[in-house]
Write a protein that holds these residues in place. Structure first.
Motif, mmCIF file in Angstrom:
data_model
loop_
_atom_site.group_PDB
_atom_site.id
_atom_site.type_symbol
_atom_site.label_atom_id
_atom_site.label_comp_id
_atom_site.label_asym_id
_atom_site.label_seq_id
_atom_site.Cartn_x
_atom_site.Cartn_y
_atom_site.Cartn_z
ATOM 1 N N GLU A 1 68.893 40.732 66.178
ATOM 2 C CA GLU A 1 69.381 41.532 66.741
ATOM 3 C C GLU A 1 68.863 42.193 68.436
ATOM 4 O OE1 GLU A 1 70.245 45.870 65.556
ATOM 5 O OE2 GLU A 1 69.255 44.374 64.113
ATOM 6 N N LEU A 2 70.252 42.669 68.763
ATOM 7 C CA LEU A 2 69.738 42.928 69.910
ATOM 8 C C LEU A 2 69.378 44.663 70.683
ATOM 9 C CD1 LEU A 2 73.134 42.441 71.553
ATOM 10 C CD2 LEU A 2 70.903 40.433 72.180
ATOM 11 N N ARG B 1 67.896 48.437 71.500
ATOM 12 C CA ARG B 1 68.683 49.284 71.657
ATOM 13 C C ARG B 1 69.714 49.427 72.390
ATOM 14 N NH1 ARG B 1 69.154 54.881 72.514
ATOM 15 N NH2 ARG B 1 67.155 54.671 73.478
ATOM 16 N N LEU B 2 69.203 50.098 73.675
ATOM 17 C CA LEU B 2 69.673 49.637 75.222
ATOM 18 C C LEU B 2 70.517 49.114 75.285
ATOM 19 C CD1 LEU B 2 67.582 51.472 76.777
ATOM 20 C CD2 LEU B 2 68.648 52.196 75.986
ATOM 21 N N VAL B 3 69.971 47.579 75.546
ATOM 22 C CA VAL B 3 70.709 46.762 75.637
ATOM 23 C C VAL B 3 72.416 46.869 74.948
ATOM 24 C CG1 VAL B 3 71.271 44.129 75.393
ATOM 25 C CG2 VAL B 3 68.990 44.727 76.027
ATOM 26 N N GLU B 4 72.122 46.698 73.593
ATOM 27 C CA GLU B 4 73.048 46.759 72.840
ATOM 28 C C GLU B 4 74.326 47.411 73.165
ATOM 29 O OE1 GLU B 4 76.242 46.094 70.056
ATOM 30 O OE2 GLU B 4 74.439 44.650 70.491
ATOM 31 N N GLN B 5 73.602 48.748 73.268
ATOM 32 C CA GLN B 5 74.113 50.470 73.791
ATOM 33 C C GLN B 5 75.377 49.787 74.836
ATOM 34 O OE1 GLN B 5 72.280 53.714 75.688
ATOM 35 N NE2 GLN B 5 72.478 54.595 74.734
ATOM 36 N N THR B 6 74.628 49.039 76.370
ATOM 37 C CA THR B 6 75.330 48.806 77.429
ATOM 38 C C THR B 6 75.919 47.067 77.023
ATOM 39 O OG1 THR B 6 73.071 49.364 78.356
ATOM 40 C CG2 THR B 6 74.494 48.379 79.705
ATOM 41 N N ARG C 1 75.747 38.748 75.037
ATOM 42 C CA ARG C 1 74.476 38.666 74.272
ATOM 43 C C ARG C 1 73.735 37.355 74.149
ATOM 44 N NH1 ARG C 1 73.630 40.387 69.407
ATOM 45 N NH2 ARG C 1 75.264 41.381 68.538
ATOM 46 N N ARG C 2 73.951 36.328 74.905
ATOM 47 C CA ARG C 2 72.947 34.944 75.082
ATOM 48 C C ARG C 2 72.112 35.229 75.881
ATOM 49 N NH1 ARG C 2 77.527 35.270 73.374
ATOM 50 N NH2 ARG C 2 78.828 33.565 72.903
ATOM 51 N N VAL D 1 65.880 46.708 78.669
ATOM 52 C CA VAL D 1 67.078 45.942 78.862
ATOM 53 C C VAL D 1 66.633 45.370 80.525
ATOM 54 C CG1 VAL D 1 69.471 45.996 80.849
ATOM 55 C CG2 VAL D 1 68.664 47.814 79.083
ATOM 56 N N ARG D 2 66.188 45.342 81.187
ATOM 57 C CA ARG D 2 65.800 44.621 82.362
ATOM 58 C C ARG D 2 64.622 43.144 81.713
ATOM 59 N NH1 ARG D 2 62.851 47.053 87.078
ATOM 60 N NH2 ARG D 2 62.420 48.882 85.444
ATOM 61 N N GLY D 3 63.927 43.796 80.724
ATOM 62 C CA GLY D 3 62.488 42.778 79.893
ATOM 63 C C GLY D 3 63.455 42.016 79.789
ATOM 64 N N PHE D 4 64.611 41.987 78.773
ATOM 65 C CA PHE D 4 65.449 41.366 77.696
ATOM 66 C C PHE D 4 65.960 40.439 79.445
ATOM 67 C CE2 PHE D 4 68.817 40.243 76.303
ATOM 68 C CZ PHE D 4 69.304 39.762 74.266
ATOM 69 N N PHE D 5 66.277 40.059 79.964
ATOM 70 C CA PHE D 5 67.310 39.668 80.490
ATOM 71 C C PHE D 5 65.717 38.890 81.587
ATOM 72 C CE2 PHE D 5 70.844 42.102 79.922
ATOM 73 C CZ PHE D 5 71.528 41.584 79.395
#
Length: 132
Positions: free
Chosen positions: A5-6, A8-13, A72-73, A126-130
Motif C-alpha cells: 500500500e502506498l 495516501r498522498l503518494v497514491e493521490q498524486t 509505484r516503485r 510525499v518527499r519522505g516516501f521518495f
C-alpha cells in the motif's frame, strides 16, 4: 502477489498524474484536429511559438505516464520527473494563454491539476516516501 500500500498522498498524486496524462492526451487530440484552423487564425507571425508549444505538448503525456509508472516503485527519479513535467505543463498553459489559443475551462482544469500535483509533491509525506 499484492503490491504494498502506498501512502495516501503518494497514491493521490500518482492518480492525478494518470488523470492529467489522459486530459493532456485529449487536449492534444483536440488541438491536432483544429490545427489547420489555428494556423489560419494565428498567422505567420506566431506559428513558430505555436509549434514549440505543440511539440512540447506532444512529449508531456509520455513524461506523465513515465512518472506515474515510476511512482509505484518509489524511485526518486519519479519525483524529479513529476516536478519537471508539472513545470512544463505550467509553461505550456502560460504560453498558450499568451497566444490566445488555450483559454477557458481546459486551461483552468489543467492549471488546477498541475498546481495540485506540485503542492502534493512538496508535502513532507510525499518527499519522505521518495527521499527517506
Amino acid at each position: 502477489m499484492t503490491r504494498p500500500e502506498l501512502p495516501r498522498l503518494v497514491e493521490q498524486t500518482r492518480a492525478l498524474l494518470w488523470l492529467q496524462m489522459s486530459l493532456t492526451t485529449i487536449l492534444l487530440l483536440i488541438i491536432t484536429l483544429m490545427l489547420s484552423f489555428l494556423a489560419r487564425v494565428l498567422g505567420e507571425s506566431r506559428s513558430d511559438e505555436f509549434l514549440a508549444i505543440y511539440l512540447t505538448l506532444w512529449s508531456t503525456p509520455f513524461l506523465l505516464a513515465l512518472s506515474g509508472w515510476q511512482f509505484r516503485r518509489g524511485r526518486a527519479i519519479a519525483w524529479i520527473l513529476a516536478v519537471v513535467t508539472q513545470l512544463t505543463m505550467l509553461t505550456i498553459i502560460v504560453g498558450c494563454m499568451f497566444l490566445g489559443v488555450f483559454v477557458g475551462l481546459a486551461a483552468l482544469i489543467l492549471f488546477t491539476m498541475a498546481a495540485w500535483v506540485l503542492a502534493n509533491l512538496f508535502r513532507a509525506e510525499v518527499r519522505g516516501f521518495f527521499f527517506a
